[in-house]
Design an enzyme around this catalytic site. Structure first.
Site, PDB file in Angstrom:
ATOM      1  N   HIS A 128     -65.034  31.575 -56.955  1.00 26.34           N
ATOM      2  CA  HIS A 128     -65.675  30.513 -57.726  1.00 26.34           C
ATOM      3  C   HIS A 128     -66.345  31.066 -58.983  1.00 26.34           C
ATOM      4  O   HIS A 128     -66.293  30.454 -60.054  1.00 26.34           O
ATOM      5  CB  HIS A 128     -66.700  29.778 -56.859  1.00 26.34           C
ATOM      6  CG  HIS A 128     -66.083  28.864 -55.860  1.00 26.34           C
ATOM      7  ND1 HIS A 128     -66.688  28.532 -54.670  1.00 26.34           N
ATOM      8  CD2 HIS A 128     -64.893  28.199 -55.870  1.00 26.34           C
ATOM      9  CE1 HIS A 128     -65.906  27.692 -53.998  1.00 26.34           C
ATOM     10  NE2 HIS A 128     -64.825  27.490 -54.704  1.00 26.34           N
ATOM     11  N   GLU A 234     -70.842  24.091 -51.815  1.00 28.10           N
ATOM     12  CA  GLU A 234     -70.694  23.884 -53.251  1.00 28.10           C
ATOM     13  C   GLU A 234     -69.874  25.027 -53.840  1.00 28.10           C
ATOM     14  O   GLU A 234     -69.853  26.139 -53.296  1.00 28.10           O
ATOM     15  CB  GLU A 234     -72.066  23.838 -53.937  1.00 28.10           C
ATOM     16  CG  GLU A 234     -72.936  22.659 -53.537  1.00 28.10           C
ATOM     17  CD  GLU A 234     -72.519  21.354 -54.201  1.00 28.10           C
ATOM     18  OE1 GLU A 234     -71.657  21.389 -55.103  1.00 28.10           O
ATOM     19  OE2 GLU A 234     -73.050  20.303 -53.811  1.00 28.10           O
ATOM     20  N   CYS A 235     -69.237  24.765 -54.973  1.00 27.28           N
ATOM     21  CA  CYS A 235     -68.440  25.807 -55.610  1.00 27.28           C
ATOM     22  C   CYS A 235     -69.264  26.686 -56.535  1.00 27.28           C
ATOM     23  O   CYS A 235     -68.787  27.725 -56.993  1.00 27.28           O
ATOM     24  CB  CYS A 235     -67.287  25.192 -56.396  1.00 27.28           C
ATOM     25  SG  CYS A 235     -67.805  24.239 -57.844  1.00 27.28           S
ATOM     26  N   GLY A 236     -70.491  26.276 -56.831  1.00 26.63           N
ATOM     27  CA  GLY A 236     -71.345  27.073 -57.698  1.00 26.63           C
ATOM     28  C   GLY A 236     -71.571  26.475 -59.066  1.00 26.63           C
ATOM     29  O   GLY A 236     -72.504  26.863 -59.775  1.00 26.63           O
ATOM     30  N   LEU A 237     -70.753  25.507 -59.470  1.00 26.98           N
ATOM     31  CA  LEU A 237     -70.942  24.892 -60.785  1.00 26.98           C
ATOM     32  C   LEU A 237     -72.288  24.186 -60.887  1.00 26.98           C
ATOM     33  O   LEU A 237     -72.903  24.161 -61.950  1.00 26.98           O
ATOM     34  CB  LEU A 237     -69.827  23.876 -61.067  1.00 26.98           C
ATOM     35  CG  LEU A 237     -68.410  24.408 -61.251  1.00 26.98           C
ATOM     36  CD1 LEU A 237     -67.455  23.260 -61.542  1.00 26.98           C
ATOM     37  CD2 LEU A 237     -68.352  25.433 -62.376  1.00 26.98           C
TER      38      LEU A 237
END
Length: 254
Positions: A128, A234-237
């Site tokens: 990610h 979450e993907c981190g965005l």
């Protein structure tokens, strides 16, 4: 808009640039977009995954600011249907689309690191960071963004259940116009404005990301339960950097 929204308890962002200038009380989704546009002008952008119900925020925002930059983080692993859906909405709404791609190609990534998304939490987090987070941050920097509109909702659950209409992330103001919308609210808006769902929705996908880490969900599961192979929420965005990194950014006025 015909939708009736819950009365939000608007949070004043803690960053210096927004001190003393909170969104209006009882702000609707359109009010939040309008406030951000008036407050930040050309320094506000939005992001979109062009996922299941992305047409809602794209329609809502571009009715207020037709030429607002729209960032799509293209990992190279999106579904073919996502690429076509993004083009469909770009043409329909006349989007000012900014596609950001990682510095590393998918072939190089796999040659050097293998399939990171299969390598547990650490592997997925590294994937990610390389393929989503770093490219999006670079795009935000390149566009001079001081405010960022995103389509997160409390009703999506998990870490999003405590979402506020405005928050700070990595020195930028995040604006969440749909923060207090239910899934039913989203569906009603789509019907009222004749908006399309992502084509994979009819195949059971409720939240849509990369091909290798997205699956359909059952009626008993939450919207985002089909993401990230169970390794992450979450993907981190939409997750801030570490506290130390954020403190450094804020002390520098970034």
């Amino acid at each position: 808009m015909a939708l009736r929204e819950p009365t939000p308890a608007v949070q004043t962002p803690p960053s210096e640039r927004s001190a003393g200038e909170a969104p209006p009380q009882n702000a609707t989704a359109q009010d939040l977009v309008r406030w951000a546009a008036e407050r930040f002008g050309e320094r506000v952008v939005m992001s979109s995954s062009f996922g299941a119900q992305s047409a809602v925020l794209l329609h809502l925002v571009t009715r207020v600011v037709p030429d607002m930059p729209v960032i799509l983080a293209d990992t190279g692993y999106l579904f073919p249907e996502t690429y076509r859906f993004a083009e469909q909405l770009r043409e329909r709404f006349g989007l000012n689309l900014k596609v950001t791609a990682p510095a590393m190609t998918t072939a190089r990534l796999e040659a050097l690191h293998g399939n990171l998304w299969t390598q547990g939490r650490e592997g997925l987090a590294r994937y990610h960071e390389l393929m989503k987070v770093d490219p999006l941050r670079q795009s935000l920097d390149d566009l001079g963004a001081e405010a960022w509109i995103a389509g997160l909702r409390r009703s999506q659950g998990g870490s999003r259940s405590g979402l506020m209409p405005t928050e700070t992330q990595d020195g930028r103001l995040k604006v969440h116009p749909l923060w207090n919308w239910s899934r039913a609210d989203v569906g009603k808006y789509m019907v009222e404005h004749d908006l399309p769902y992502h084509p994979l929705v009819e195949r059971g996908y409720a939240s849509i990301g990369d091909v290798h880490s997205t699956r359909p969900v059952s009626e008993q599961e939450g919207e985002r339960d089909g993401r990230f192979n169970g390794f992450a929420e979450e993907c981190g965005l939409h997750v801030p950097r570490t506290l130390g990194e954020n403190d450094s950014l804020e002390s520098a006025g970034l």
